[in-house]
Design a protein around this motif. Sequence first.
Motif: not given
Length: 273
Positions: A67-84
């Motif tokens: 569950s922690i893994l999935l939430l981490t992936i979701i959160v990091r993917t949401i902010i991915l445009p900022l990283m790009i």
Amino acid sequence: MRNRKWWIVLGGISLMALLAGCTPATEAIPTSQMADSGSWWTRNVVYWFSLMLDKFAEWFGGEYGLSILLLTIIVRTIILPLMIKQYKNTKAMQALQPEMKKIREKFKDDPKKQQEEMMRLYQTNQVNPLAGCLPLIVQMPIFIALYNSIYKNVEIRDHSFLGLQLGTAPSDGQWYYYVIPIVAALTTFIQSMMMAQQQTMVGPMKGLMYIFPVMIFVMAINFPVALPLYWIYSNIYTIVQNYFMYGKSKKKEEEEAPQPKPKKGKGKEARAK
């Protein structure tokens, strides 16, 4: 400017450590009680993160580690445009380095004029020197909320994942619990190395690359296993992200770079032999 993001990262880690030190271990409660908490932060932010962890755990048969893994992936993917966006801004800043160097040399005795010319250069090329700090600033409240939701959720505290009690700190567990802090520190070091390759660091800033993993290791020893587990997931995501954003891009640039032509003198000597 180039090293300001490192101070923000350090500040974020210090803030997380401060919050951890101010959170008593007995505060873990069911998610339903968080909705009625007297704390605005817990009631309106932490509650929803904790609720998502509970829901994802249901999908995985009660496995909070996944569950922690999935939430981490979701959160990091949401902010991915900022990283790009940060990546593109970094590349633009690198392209401007020769012009920036000329301005520094030309106006080395006039700091005010130098600053004005730098700002004009940024505006002309539509580059924001502070854009690299934006993703880190946005991540801080998200990560702190996620941290609190993991720390306060009593279901996570009582759950075991891969033979480890998620609510037990390695310092209070068996010797094999120390594998988690070691992996957390190692992935932090790899991530720091990848970040350092994208910018020039000297003096104290270069030392921070080695300080971060040590800080993570020390905190991971004293935090419940669920927290360094989240750091490991987040670090791995960042390592993969940086590989595709920076590693492959650098390799492609090297392949496309024109190869130096052999000197004529050497060619003549070869023919003579």
